[in-house]
Motif scaffolding. Structure first.
Motif, PDB file in Angstrom:
ATOM      1  N   GLU A 134     -28.842  48.449 100.018  1.00 20.18           N
ATOM      2  CA  GLU A 134     -27.205  48.732 101.029  1.00 20.18           C
ATOM      3  C   GLU A 134     -26.570  47.957 102.130  1.00 20.18           C
ATOM      4  O   GLU A 134     -26.741  49.103 103.603  1.00 20.18           O
ATOM      5  CB  GLU A 134     -27.639  50.081 100.866  1.00 20.18           C
ATOM      6  CG  GLU A 134     -28.186  51.173 100.004  1.00 20.18           C
ATOM      7  CD  GLU A 134     -28.448  52.428  99.658  1.00 20.18           C
ATOM      8  OE1 GLU A 134     -28.006  53.054 101.048  1.00 20.18           O
ATOM      9  OE2 GLU A 134     -27.895  53.094  99.486  1.00 20.18           O
ATOM     10  N   GLY A 135     -26.977  46.935 101.463  1.00 16.20           N
ATOM     11  CA  GLY A 135     -27.019  45.815 103.009  1.00 16.20           C
ATOM     12  C   GLY A 135     -27.595  45.898 104.001  1.00 16.20           C
ATOM     13  O   GLY A 135     -27.022  45.630 105.026  1.00 16.20           O
ATOM     14  N   ASN A 136     -29.003  45.740 103.992  1.00 15.14           N
ATOM     15  CA  ASN A 136     -29.843  45.987 104.665  1.00 15.14           C
ATOM     16  C   ASN A 136     -29.308  47.112 106.821  1.00 15.14           C
ATOM     17  O   ASN A 136     -29.747  47.113 107.099  1.00 15.14           O
ATOM     18  CB  ASN A 136     -29.830  44.432 105.856  1.00 15.14           C
ATOM     19  CG  ASN A 136     -30.739  43.301 104.747  1.00 15.14           C
ATOM     20  OD1 ASN A 136     -31.689  43.776 104.038  1.00 15.14           O
ATOM     21  ND2 ASN A 136     -30.274  42.701 104.934  1.00 15.14           N
ATOM     22  N   SER A 137     -29.522  48.161 105.872  1.00 17.36           N
ATOM     23  CA  SER A 137     -28.698  49.463 106.465  1.00 17.36           C
ATOM     24  C   SER A 137     -29.918  49.834 106.547  1.00 17.36           C
ATOM     25  O   SER A 137     -31.000  50.454 106.363  1.00 17.36           O
ATOM     26  CB  SER A 137     -27.727  50.239 106.008  1.00 17.36           C
ATOM     27  OG  SER A 137     -28.175  50.702 104.528  1.00 17.36           O
ATOM     28  N   ALA A 138     -29.914  50.194 107.985  1.00 18.99           N
ATOM     29  CA  ALA A 138     -31.387  50.913 108.801  1.00 18.99           C
ATOM     30  C   ALA A 138     -30.937  52.526 107.841  1.00 18.99           C
ATOM     31  O   ALA A 138     -30.841  52.849 107.646  1.00 18.99           O
ATOM     32  CB  ALA A 138     -31.088  50.896 110.517  1.00 18.99           C
ATOM     33  N   LEU A 139     -32.029  52.833 108.204  1.00 18.47           N
ATOM     34  CA  LEU A 139     -32.987  54.240 107.882  1.00 18.47           C
ATOM     35  C   LEU A 139     -33.486  54.741 109.022  1.00 18.47           C
ATOM     36  O   LEU A 139     -34.419  53.640 109.834  1.00 18.47           O
ATOM     37  CB  LEU A 139     -33.861  53.575 106.877  1.00 18.47           C
ATOM     38  CG  LEU A 139     -33.638  52.886 105.549  1.00 18.47           C
ATOM     39  CD1 LEU A 139     -35.116  52.545 104.320  1.00 18.47           C
ATOM     40  CD2 LEU A 139     -32.932  54.197 104.692  1.00 18.47           C
ATOM     41  N   ASP A 140     -33.434  55.534 109.297  1.00 14.99           N
ATOM     42  CA  ASP A 140     -34.044  56.349 110.641  1.00 14.99           C
ATOM     43  C   ASP A 140     -35.598  57.173 109.216  1.00 14.99           C
ATOM     44  O   ASP A 140     -35.473  57.775 108.908  1.00 14.99           O
ATOM     45  CB  ASP A 140     -33.595  57.654 110.751  1.00 14.99           C
ATOM     46  CG  ASP A 140     -33.755  57.984 111.861  1.00 14.99           C
ATOM     47  OD1 ASP A 140     -34.328  57.722 113.002  1.00 14.99           O
ATOM     48  OD2 ASP A 140     -33.404  59.565 112.377  1.00 14.99           O
ATOM     49  N   LEU A 141     -36.579  57.592 110.228  1.00 16.72           N
ATOM     50  CA  LEU A 141     -38.138  57.841 110.101  1.00 16.72           C
ATOM     51  C   LEU A 141     -38.064  59.187 110.724  1.00 16.72           C
ATOM     52  O   LEU A 141     -39.530  58.542 111.006  1.00 16.72           O
ATOM     53  CB  LEU A 141     -38.568  56.612 109.042  1.00 16.72           C
ATOM     54  CG  LEU A 141     -38.396  55.917 108.457  1.00 16.72           C
ATOM     55  CD1 LEU A 141     -39.334  54.877 108.045  1.00 16.72           C
ATOM     56  CD2 LEU A 141     -38.037  56.210 106.655  1.00 16.72           C
ATOM     57  N   PRO A 142     -37.804  59.851 111.292  1.00 15.96           N
ATOM     58  CA  PRO A 142     -38.483  60.766 112.117  1.00 15.96           C
ATOM     59  C   PRO A 142     -39.009  61.292 111.937  1.00 15.96           C
ATOM     60  O   PRO A 142     -40.042  61.146 114.170  1.00 15.96           O
ATOM     61  CB  PRO A 142     -37.414  61.753 112.142  1.00 15.96           C
ATOM     62  CG  PRO A 142     -36.622  61.440 111.269  1.00 15.96           C
ATOM     63  CD  PRO A 142     -36.752  60.412 110.882  1.00 15.96           C
ATOM     64  N   GLN A 143     -39.687  61.982 110.612  1.00 10.51           N
ATOM     65  CA  GLN A 143     -41.305  62.048 110.478  1.00 10.51           C
ATOM     66  C   GLN A 143     -42.301  61.256 111.194  1.00 10.51           C
ATOM     67  O   GLN A 143     -43.650  61.827 111.313  1.00 10.51           O
ATOM     68  CB  GLN A 143     -41.160  62.855 109.431  1.00 10.51           C
ATOM     69  CG  GLN A 143     -40.822  63.203 109.193  1.00 10.51           C
ATOM     70  CD  GLN A 143     -40.235  64.766 109.280  1.00 10.51           C
ATOM     71  OE1 GLN A 143     -41.619  65.756 110.135  1.00 10.51           O
ATOM     72  NE2 GLN A 143     -39.824  65.139 109.815  1.00 10.51           N
ATOM     73  N   LEU A 144     -42.397  60.170 111.514  1.00 12.99           N
ATOM     74  CA  LEU A 144     -43.118  59.614 111.976  1.00 12.99           C
ATOM     75  C   LEU A 144     -43.699  59.420 112.942  1.00 12.99           C
ATOM     76  O   LEU A 144     -44.960  59.069 113.474  1.00 12.99           O
ATOM     77  CB  LEU A 144     -43.031  58.068 111.980  1.00 12.99           C
ATOM     78  CG  LEU A 144     -42.863  57.483 110.793  1.00 12.99           C
ATOM     79  CD1 LEU A 144     -42.149  55.402 110.225  1.00 12.99           C
ATOM     80  CD2 LEU A 144     -43.868  57.412 110.313  1.00 12.99           C
TER      81      LEU A 144
END
Length: 150
Positions: A134-144
């Protein structure tokens, strides 16, 4: 974040929700200049979740696991480093996976970082995550419970 247990719980949740094409890198925020940091990384494909833990050859000698640490890493379930995995420890989790599979993989990650590579606590870690499909869109991983590297 309070410790490895909280980190592990969050990592299970985040890995289980990754879309195909997701890449996640978890690594130490600070490390010696001109040295490779200790890390774990993941690639979600349609049929498996590929995981890697940094191999000895990449690390500064003071940061290496050594024989005892390598035995711990191998004993946790990681497959020995090879050329196909750029000298890194590796493990593929078939997908879709159940919660037990994610828990096993996360246990391997925690054991590798904490016990094998001697990282004191997960507060030393940051992450980067994106979806290459997806165009290298950033992923947010708040549970980390980790800071996202900018």
């Amino acid at each position: 974040m309070t410790g490895w247990g909280t980190f592990a719980e969050g990592l299970v949740e985040e890995l289980a929700a990754l879309p195909a094409g997701a890449i996640v890198k978890i690594y130490e925020a600070e490390f010696p200049q001109d040295a490779v940091h200790r890390y774990a990384q993941f690639l979600q494909l349609e049929d498996r979740l590929c995981a890697e833990l940094v191999g000895e050859e990449w690390l500064d000698p003071t940061m290496r696991a050594g024989d005892a640490g390598c035995r711990v890493i191998a004993g946790a379930g990681w497959v020995q480093p090879d050329d196909n995995h750029h000298g890194n420890w590796w493990f593929d989790l078939p997908w879709p996976a159940d919660t037990a599979g994610y828990r096993q993989l996360v246990s391997m990650v925690v054991t590798g970082l904490r016990d094998g590579l001697r990282m004191a606590n997960p507060t030393m870690l940051v992450y980067e995550a994106w979806n290459e499909r997806e165009g290298n869109s950033a992923l947010d991983l708040p549970q980390l419970g980790l800071a996202q590297r900018e």
